[in-house]
Write a protein that holds these residues in place. Structure first.
Motif, PDB file in Angstrom:
ATOM      1  N   ALA A   1      -3.729   6.215 -15.695  1.00 47.86           N
ATOM      2  CA  ALA A   1      -2.317   6.426 -16.032  1.00 47.86           C
ATOM      3  C   ALA A   1      -1.619   7.266 -14.966  1.00 47.86           C
ATOM      4  N   ALA A   2      -2.311   8.282 -14.450  1.00 49.46           N
ATOM      5  CA  ALA A   2      -1.727   9.120 -13.398  1.00 49.46           C
ATOM      6  C   ALA A   2      -1.508   8.312 -12.121  1.00 49.46           C
ATOM      7  N   THR A   3      -2.429   7.414 -11.813  1.00 49.95           N
ATOM      8  CA  THR A   3      -2.286   6.561 -10.632  1.00 49.95           C
ATOM      9  C   THR A   3      -1.068   5.647 -10.769  1.00 49.95           C
ATOM     10  N   ILE A   4      -0.898   5.073 -11.936  1.00 50.45           N
ATOM     11  CA  ILE A   4       0.248   4.192 -12.166  1.00 50.45           C
ATOM     12  C   ILE A   4       1.555   4.988 -12.133  1.00 50.45           C
ATOM     13  N   ALA A   5       1.556   6.163 -12.741  1.00 51.04           N
ATOM     14  CA  ALA A   5       2.765   7.001 -12.720  1.00 51.04           C
ATOM     15  C   ALA A   5       3.122   7.397 -11.284  1.00 51.04           C
ATOM     16  N   ASN A   6       2.110   7.728 -10.477  1.00 49.62           N
ATOM     17  CA  ASN A   6       2.356   8.088  -9.086  1.00 49.62           C
ATOM     18  C   ASN A   6       2.931   6.900  -8.324  1.00 49.62           C
ATOM     19  N   PHE A   7       2.366   5.720  -8.526  1.00 51.19           N
ATOM     20  CA  PHE A   7       2.875   4.518  -7.865  1.00 51.19           C
ATOM     21  C   PHE A   7       4.338   4.282  -8.222  1.00 51.19           C
ATOM     22  N   ILE A   8       4.655   4.411  -9.501  1.00 50.28           N
ATOM     23  CA  ILE A   8       6.036   4.184  -9.950  1.00 50.28           C
ATOM     24  C   ILE A   8       6.984   5.200  -9.313  1.00 50.28           C
ATOM     25  N   TYR A   9       6.586   6.466  -9.272  1.00 52.51           N
ATOM     26  CA  TYR A   9       7.451   7.493  -8.690  1.00 52.51           C
ATOM     27  C   TYR A   9       7.642   7.263  -7.191  1.00 52.51           C
ATOM     28  N   VAL A  10       6.563   6.966  -6.474  1.00 54.68           N
ATOM     29  CA  VAL A  10       6.670   6.742  -5.030  1.00 54.68           C
ATOM     30  C   VAL A  10       7.522   5.508  -4.758  1.00 54.68           C
ATOM     31  N   ASP A  11       7.335   4.451  -5.536  1.00 48.68           N
ATOM     32  CA  ASP A  11       8.110   3.236  -5.336  1.00 48.68           C
ATOM     33  C   ASP A  11       9.595   3.469  -5.628  1.00 48.68           C
TER      34      ASP A  11
ATOM     35  N   TRP B   1      16.219  13.559  -0.302  1.00 50.42           N
ATOM     36  CA  TRP B   1      14.851  13.570   0.202  1.00 50.42           C
ATOM     37  C   TRP B   1      14.154  14.883  -0.144  1.00 50.42           C
ATOM     38  N   ILE B   2      14.808  16.007   0.063  1.00 50.55           N
ATOM     39  CA  ILE B   2      14.203  17.313  -0.233  1.00 50.55           C
ATOM     40  C   ILE B   2      13.878  17.426  -1.715  1.00 50.55           C
ATOM     41  N   LYS B   3      14.788  16.956  -2.554  1.00 52.07           N
ATOM     42  CA  LYS B   3      14.561  17.016  -4.001  1.00 52.07           C
ATOM     43  C   LYS B   3      13.337  16.185  -4.401  1.00 52.07           C
ATOM     44  N   ARG B   4      13.233  14.996  -3.863  1.00 53.14           N
ATOM     45  CA  ARG B   4      12.123  14.105  -4.232  1.00 53.14           C
ATOM     46  C   ARG B   4      10.823  14.479  -3.522  1.00 53.14           C
ATOM     47  N   ARG B   5      10.915  15.100  -2.381  1.00 48.21           N
ATOM     48  CA  ARG B   5       9.718  15.453  -1.629  1.00 48.21           C
ATOM     49  C   ARG B   5       8.872  16.492  -2.361  1.00 48.21           C
ATOM     50  N   GLN B   6       9.492  17.346  -3.148  1.00 46.78           N
ATOM     51  CA  GLN B   6       8.741  18.369  -3.867  1.00 46.78           C
ATOM     52  C   GLN B   6       7.640  17.749  -4.722  1.00 46.78           C
ATOM     53  N   ILE B   7       7.912  16.625  -5.330  1.00 47.93           N
ATOM     54  CA  ILE B   7       6.894  15.951  -6.145  1.00 47.93           C
ATOM     55  C   ILE B   7       5.967  15.133  -5.257  1.00 47.93           C
ATOM     56  N   LEU B   8       6.511  14.521  -4.224  1.00 47.03           N
ATOM     57  CA  LEU B   8       5.677  13.721  -3.328  1.00 47.03           C
ATOM     58  C   LEU B   8       4.622  14.570  -2.626  1.00 47.03           C
TER      59      LEU B   8
ATOM     60  N   ALA C   1       9.239   4.441   8.257  1.00 46.52           N
ATOM     61  CA  ALA C   1       8.468   5.583   7.768  1.00 46.52           C
ATOM     62  C   ALA C   1       8.452   5.627   6.245  1.00 46.52           C
ATOM     63  N   ILE C   2       9.572   5.292   5.619  1.00 47.58           N
ATOM     64  CA  ILE C   2       9.631   5.247   4.157  1.00 47.58           C
ATOM     65  C   ILE C   2       8.728   4.132   3.638  1.00 47.58           C
ATOM     66  N   GLU C   3       8.759   2.985   4.280  1.00 50.26           N
ATOM     67  CA  GLU C   3       7.888   1.889   3.866  1.00 50.26           C
ATOM     68  C   GLU C   3       6.418   2.252   4.077  1.00 50.26           C
ATOM     69  N   ASP C   4       6.138   3.038   5.118  1.00 52.91           N
ATOM     70  CA  ASP C   4       4.759   3.459   5.385  1.00 52.91           C
ATOM     71  C   ASP C   4       4.209   4.400   4.318  1.00 52.91           C
ATOM     72  N   ILE C   5       5.058   5.200   3.685  1.00 51.32           N
ATOM     73  CA  ILE C   5       4.544   6.063   2.622  1.00 51.32           C
ATOM     74  C   ILE C   5       4.407   5.294   1.312  1.00 51.32           C
ATOM     75  N   ARG C   6       5.119   4.197   1.178  1.00 55.09           N
ATOM     76  CA  ARG C   6       5.031   3.397  -0.046  1.00 55.09           C
ATOM     77  C   ARG C   6       3.830   2.453  -0.026  1.00 55.09           C
ATOM     78  N   ASP C   7       3.515   1.857   1.114  1.00 56.26           N
ATOM     79  CA  ASP C   7       2.478   0.834   1.186  1.00 56.26           C
ATOM     80  C   ASP C   7       1.097   1.290   0.692  1.00 56.26           C
ATOM     81  N   PRO C   8       0.591   2.441   1.092  1.00 52.72           N
ATOM     82  CA  PRO C   8      -0.744   2.834   0.606  1.00 52.72           C
ATOM     83  C   PRO C   8      -0.793   3.133  -0.889  1.00 52.72           C
ATOM     84  N   GLU C   9       0.347   3.347  -1.501  1.00 53.94           N
ATOM     85  CA  GLU C   9       0.377   3.684  -2.921  1.00 53.94           C
ATOM     86  C   GLU C   9       0.430   2.451  -3.822  1.00 53.94           C
ATOM     87  N   ARG C  10       0.599   1.283  -3.238  1.00 54.23           N
ATOM     88  CA  ARG C  10       0.633   0.058  -4.053  1.00 54.23           C
ATOM     89  C   ARG C  10      -0.742  -0.162  -4.676  1.00 54.23           C
TER      90      ARG C  10
END
Length: 124
Positions: A19-29, A60-67, A108-117
């Motif tokens: 569930a944590a993996t799926i939640a992380n994927f959803i947030y990153v996406d 970006w700064i707001k969302r990066r805190q969780i990323l 660069a944004i696409e590069d941080i999303r791809d490994p999380e799929r």
């Protein structure tokens, strides 16, 4: 009886991890889509882009805190650096540098999303 508790505990831990993996994927996406949308919304006329870049940076700064909890620091630092480079290019009215940096930022944004799929190749 001990075996049942051990199996139940292991199943619970596995379900939480999944569930944590799926939640992380959803947030990153969602973050990637939001930032890419902000990049696409940047005006091509670099004379009036400072406010838009500042909004992009704030988002970006707001969302990066969780990323920062799940993604690699160098990948996130690269995005922050490219946002700074975009601002510098706009401030110096360097249109070619501005467009190049926008393309690099998008990648660069696409590069941080791809490994999380959630794909088999990302698991192994």
């Amino acid at each position: 009886m001990k075996n049942q508790y051990a199996c139940a505990t292991a199943t619970l831990i596995l379900a939480i991890a999944f569930a944590a993996t799926i939640a992380n994927f959803i947030y990153v996406d969602n973050t990637a889509e939001c930032i890419l949308g902000s990049i696409d919304a940047l005006p091509t006329d670099i004379a009036n882009v400072s406010e838009s870049i500042e909004q992009l940076r704030t988002e970006w700064i707001k969302r990066r805190q969780i990323l920062d909890l799940t993604l690699s620091k160098p990948a996130l630092d690269k995005v922050s650096q490219l946002i700074d480079e975009l601002d510098i290019a706009a401030a110096h009215s360097a249109e070619s540098d501005y467009k190049t940096t926008m393309a690099r930022l998008r990648r660069a944004i696409e590069d941080i999303r791809d490994p999380e799929r959630i794909l088999i190749r990302n698991i192994f």
